[in-house]
Design a protein around this motif. Structure first.
Motif, PDB file in Angstrom:
ATOM      1  N   PHE A  35       9.353  -1.302 -12.301  1.00  0.00           N
ATOM      2  CA  PHE A  35       9.935  -0.571 -11.181  1.00  0.00           C
ATOM      3  C   PHE A  35      10.745  -1.544 -10.339  1.00  0.00           C
ATOM      4  CE2 PHE A  35       6.051  -2.301  -9.365  1.00  0.00           C
ATOM      5  CZ  PHE A  35       6.366  -2.587  -8.048  1.00  0.00           C
ATOM      6  N   TRP A  36      11.547  -0.977  -9.452  1.00  0.00           N
ATOM      7  CA  TRP A  36      12.392  -1.772  -8.561  1.00  0.00           C
ATOM      8  C   TRP A  36      11.847  -1.696  -7.135  1.00  0.00           C
ATOM      9  CZ3 TRP A  36      15.966  -4.420 -11.260  1.00  0.00           C
ATOM     10  CH2 TRP A  36      16.400  -3.888 -12.478  1.00  0.00           C
ATOM     11  N   GLU A  37      11.589  -2.827  -6.536  1.00  0.00           N
ATOM     12  CA  GLU A  37      11.183  -2.895  -5.133  1.00  0.00           C
ATOM     13  C   GLU A  37      12.430  -3.149  -4.287  1.00  0.00           C
ATOM     14  OE1 GLU A  37       9.126  -6.207  -2.303  1.00  0.00           O
ATOM     15  OE2 GLU A  37       8.120  -5.815  -4.207  1.00  0.00           O
ATOM     16  N   ILE A  38      12.618  -2.340  -3.262  1.00  0.00           N
ATOM     17  CA  ILE A  38      13.856  -2.392  -2.468  1.00  0.00           C
ATOM     18  C   ILE A  38      13.494  -2.600  -1.000  1.00  0.00           C
ATOM     19  CG2 ILE A  38      15.930  -1.126  -1.795  1.00  0.00           C
ATOM     20  CD1 ILE A  38      15.522   0.476  -4.473  1.00  0.00           C
ATOM     21  N   ARG A  39      14.088  -3.629  -0.393  1.00  0.00           N
ATOM     22  CA  ARG A  39      13.848  -3.952   1.013  1.00  0.00           C
ATOM     23  C   ARG A  39      15.173  -4.066   1.751  1.00  0.00           C
ATOM     24  NH1 ARG A  39       8.712  -6.158   2.251  1.00  0.00           N
ATOM     25  NH2 ARG A  39       7.326  -6.232   0.421  1.00  0.00           N
ATOM     26  N   TYR A  40      15.127  -3.722   3.042  1.00  0.00           N
ATOM     27  CA  TYR A  40      16.288  -3.819   3.922  1.00  0.00           C
ATOM     28  C   TYR A  40      15.964  -4.856   4.999  1.00  0.00           C
ATOM     29  CZ  TYR A  40      18.040   0.380   1.645  1.00  0.00           C
ATOM     30  OH  TYR A  40      18.497   1.289   0.710  1.00  0.00           O
ATOM     31  N   PRO A  41      16.462  -6.102   4.854  1.00  0.00           N
ATOM     32  CA  PRO A  41      16.114  -7.176   5.781  1.00  0.00           C
ATOM     33  C   PRO A  41      16.385  -6.795   7.238  1.00  0.00           C
ATOM     34  CG  PRO A  41      17.295  -8.049   3.895  1.00  0.00           C
ATOM     35  CD  PRO A  41      17.370  -6.553   3.790  1.00  0.00           C
ATOM     36  N   GLY A  42      15.475  -7.228   8.107  1.00  0.00           N
ATOM     37  CA  GLY A  42      15.587  -6.913   9.515  1.00  0.00           C
ATOM     38  C   GLY A  42      14.857  -5.648   9.906  1.00  0.00           C
ATOM     39  N   ARG A  43      14.345  -4.943   8.919  1.00  0.00           N
ATOM     40  CA  ARG A  43      13.584  -3.712   9.157  1.00  0.00           C
ATOM     41  C   ARG A  43      12.308  -3.741   8.323  1.00  0.00           C
ATOM     42  NH1 ARG A  43      16.455   0.606  11.545  1.00  0.00           N
ATOM     43  NH2 ARG A  43      18.656   0.153  11.937  1.00  0.00           N
ATOM     44  N   GLU A  44      11.421  -2.798   8.612  1.00  0.00           N
ATOM     45  CA  GLU A  44      10.177  -2.694   7.871  1.00  0.00           C
ATOM     46  C   GLU A  44      10.325  -1.863   6.601  1.00  0.00           C
ATOM     47  OE1 GLU A  44       7.215  -4.162   8.552  1.00  0.00           O
ATOM     48  OE2 GLU A  44       8.269  -5.241  10.142  1.00  0.00           O
ATOM     49  N   THR A  78      -1.791   2.012   7.788  1.00  0.00           N
ATOM     50  CA  THR A  78      -3.176   2.096   7.332  1.00  0.00           C
ATOM     51  C   THR A  78      -3.649   0.692   6.963  1.00  0.00           C
ATOM     52  OG1 THR A  78      -2.758   2.352   4.948  1.00  0.00           O
ATOM     53  CG2 THR A  78      -2.578   4.335   6.327  1.00  0.00           C
ATOM     54  N   SER A  79      -4.875   0.601   6.487  1.00  0.00           N
ATOM     55  CA  SER A  79      -5.413  -0.695   6.059  1.00  0.00           C
ATOM     56  C   SER A  79      -4.974  -1.074   4.649  1.00  0.00           C
ATOM     57  CB  SER A  79      -6.946  -0.667   6.131  1.00  0.00           C
ATOM     58  OG  SER A  79      -7.465   0.363   5.284  1.00  0.00           O
ATOM     59  N   ALA A  80      -4.242  -0.192   3.984  1.00  0.00           N
ATOM     60  CA  ALA A  80      -3.739  -0.483   2.635  1.00  0.00           C
ATOM     61  C   ALA A  80      -2.516  -1.386   2.740  1.00  0.00           C
ATOM     62  CB  ALA A  80      -3.397   0.814   1.913  1.00  0.00           C
ATOM     63  N   ARG A  81      -2.668  -2.661   2.367  1.00  0.00           N
ATOM     64  CA  ARG A  81      -1.584  -3.629   2.538  1.00  0.00           C
ATOM     65  C   ARG A  81      -1.251  -4.374   1.245  1.00  0.00           C
ATOM     66  NH1 ARG A  81       1.089  -2.427   6.841  1.00  0.00           N
ATOM     67  NH2 ARG A  81       1.858  -4.573   7.020  1.00  0.00           N
ATOM     68  N   ALA A  82      -1.791  -3.959   0.118  1.00  0.00           N
ATOM     69  CA  ALA A  82      -1.534  -4.652  -1.142  1.00  0.00           C
ATOM     70  C   ALA A  82      -0.101  -4.409  -1.606  1.00  0.00           C
ATOM     71  CB  ALA A  82      -2.518  -4.189  -2.207  1.00  0.00           C
ATOM     72  N   GLN A  83       0.414  -5.328  -2.413  1.00  0.00           N
ATOM     73  CA  GLN A  83       1.802  -5.242  -2.865  1.00  0.00           C
ATOM     74  C   GLN A  83       1.914  -5.504  -4.360  1.00  0.00           C
ATOM     75  OE1 GLN A  83       4.459  -7.551  -0.384  1.00  0.00           O
ATOM     76  NE2 GLN A  83       3.517  -6.834   1.501  1.00  0.00           N
ATOM     77  N   VAL A  84       0.939  -5.019  -5.104  1.00  0.00           N
ATOM     78  CA  VAL A  84       1.000  -5.128  -6.564  1.00  0.00           C
ATOM     79  C   VAL A  84       1.906  -4.042  -7.136  1.00  0.00           C
ATOM     80  CG1 VAL A  84      -0.332  -5.090  -8.704  1.00  0.00           C
ATOM     81  CG2 VAL A  84      -1.296  -6.141  -6.636  1.00  0.00           C
ATOM     82  N   GLY A  85       1.704  -2.818  -6.687  1.00  0.00           N
ATOM     83  CA  GLY A  85       2.517  -1.681  -7.110  1.00  0.00           C
ATOM     84  C   GLY A  85       3.508  -1.290  -6.033  1.00  0.00           C
ATOM     85  N   PRO A  86       4.232  -0.209  -6.231  1.00  0.00           N
ATOM     86  CA  PRO A  86       5.240   0.224  -5.256  1.00  0.00           C
ATOM     87  C   PRO A  86       4.630   0.556  -3.892  1.00  0.00           C
ATOM     88  CG  PRO A  86       5.566   1.334  -7.356  1.00  0.00           C
ATOM     89  CD  PRO A  86       4.246   0.626  -7.450  1.00  0.00           C
ATOM     90  N   ASP A  87       5.402   0.313  -2.837  1.00  0.00           N
ATOM     91  CA  ASP A  87       5.025   0.724  -1.489  1.00  0.00           C
ATOM     92  C   ASP A  87       5.078   2.253  -1.426  1.00  0.00           C
ATOM     93  OD1 ASP A  87       5.684   1.572   1.363  1.00  0.00           O
ATOM     94  OD2 ASP A  87       5.266  -0.552   1.670  1.00  0.00           O
ATOM     95  N   LEU A  88       4.024   2.864  -0.894  1.00  0.00           N
ATOM     96  CA  LEU A  88       3.918   4.324  -0.882  1.00  0.00           C
ATOM     97  C   LEU A  88       4.003   4.914   0.527  1.00  0.00           C
ATOM     98  CD1 LEU A  88       1.031   4.836  -3.486  1.00  0.00           C
ATOM     99  CD2 LEU A  88       3.504   4.814  -3.875  1.00  0.00           C
ATOM    100  N   THR A  89       4.495   4.131   1.497  1.00  0.00           N
ATOM    101  CA  THR A  89       4.516   4.597   2.881  1.00  0.00           C
ATOM    102  C   THR A  89       5.234   5.933   3.025  1.00  0.00           C
ATOM    103  OG1 THR A  89       4.471   2.301   3.640  1.00  0.00           O
ATOM    104  CG2 THR A  89       5.147   3.990   5.237  1.00  0.00           C
ATOM    105  N   HIS A  90       6.352   6.084   2.325  1.00  0.00           N
ATOM    106  CA  HIS A  90       7.121   7.329   2.396  1.00  0.00           C
ATOM    107  C   HIS A  90       7.419   7.832   0.984  1.00  0.00           C
ATOM    108  CE1 HIS A  90       7.581   7.012   6.709  1.00  0.00           C
ATOM    109  NE2 HIS A  90       8.019   5.771   6.586  1.00  0.00           N
TER     110      HIS A  90
END
Length: 322
Positions: free
Chosen positions: A121-130, A254-266
């Motif tokens: 999978f592809w992890e995508i981040r926007y620097p300067g934001r969460e 939440t207390s879920a902070r692992a980063q093995v798989g995709p971020d599921l926040t949204h």
């Protein structure tokens, strides 16, 4: 320039490398058409000479008068013409293609996006934001975007055929490519470097949208996850945090902070699952939680011993994460 197997793979996956929607990809497609036209001309010339040889196969005399004329023809078509054609293509590639598809210069882009390749999978981040999302890269239309790519495991290759060339993502290094879309739409991409069992199912969607809509999406993604409202969704959140899901995934807020798989926040705001290979709806999400190896064999998500009611509660919770 894409090779023939890469071009065929892109077309079969619904990715049209010959349908450019950026200046960089336009220069690549023009070069491709020029080379195709030149190849057809060369093939036609060779076919004519072969037919001529077959017609004259029983004659003793050489064609074109033989002797010095035939020698000039061989030297001209066999040596001089290839040198001129290849030199012209080299100069064309250097002046019009390589420079237009090069990594963007510092300060020449309005937005930077970080893309990290994972199996698969592809992890995508926007620097300067969460903002952290997966497999769906949002950009504003008519905007130069600096994509900085790397990998968390093996070598990957990021390629969005309608927008620009491919870049290799190598462990311990970063590579950059300019993405620019001249109209709103969804542009499918692909990992173009064999990276393991599910390489063919490691896709990416670039969503180009008007600036106002992009800013609205970005603000929404920048927030933490909302607390669940329904009883079933609240049970799903409790299960997520206690039954192993939180050991691999992050849900901000939440207390879920692992980063093995995709971020599921949204996760509910995405249109696809599993490396952009399946729709993000209740049916597929339920199948994924029940048996992830059936939908995508070899992926790193284990099959958890969940009861049907537990899966339904988890689906209810994940569907609220918009």
């Amino acid at each position: 320039m894409p090779s023939s197997p890469a071009l065929l793979l892109a077309l079969l996956a619904g990715q049209n490398v010959l349908h450019p929607h950026s200046p960089a990809e336009h220069s690549i497609s023009v070069l491709w058409w020029v080379m195709l036209g030149g190849a057809w001309i060369g093939l036609t010339l060779i076919a004519v000479l072969l037919v001529l040889g077959w017609i004259r196969r029983k004659r003793d005399s050489l064609p074109f008068g033989g002797g010095e004329r035939a020698t000039r023809l061989v030297v001209g078509l066999g040596i001089a013409m290839p040198i001129l054609v290849l030199t012209g293509l080299f100069l064309w590639s250097d002046i019009f293609v390589i420079r237009s598809t090069a990594a963007p210069a510092a300060g020449s882009t309005a937005l930077t996006v970080q893309v990290t390749g994972h199996q698969w999978f592809w992890e995508i981040r926007y620097p300067g934001r969460e903002v952290v999302t997966a497999n769906e890269l949002h950009i504003p239309v008519d905007t130069r975007v600096n994509v900085v790519g790397t990998t968390a495991d093996v070598i990957h290759s990021l390629w969005v055929p309608e927008l620009n060339r491919k870049i290799d993502l190598i462990p311990g290094r970063t590579n950059r490519v300019l993405l620019y879309a001249d109209r709103a739409g969804t542009y499918p991409g692909q990992c173009a470097e064999f990276c393991g069992l599910q390489h063919a199912h490691m896709e990416l969607l670039v969503v180009a949208e008007p600036r106002a809509r992009f800013e609205q999406w970005l603000r929404g993604e920048d927030t933490s996850a909302r607390q669940p409202t329904g009883a079933e969704a609240r049970l799903g959140q409790q299960l997520f945090l206690t039954e192993g899901c939180a050991d691999c995934h992050q849900i901000r807020g939440t207390s879920a902070r692992a980063q093995v798989g995709p971020d599921l926040t949204h996760v509910a705001s995405r249109t696809t699952l599993a490396g952009a290979t399946t729709p993000n709806d209740r049916a597929y999400l339920t199948q994924w939680l029940r048996d992830p190896q059936r939908l995508k064999p070899g992926n790193k998500m284990p099959q958890l011993p969940l009861l049907p009611r537990d899966i339904a509660a988890l689906v209810a919770y994940l569907e609220e994460l918009k």
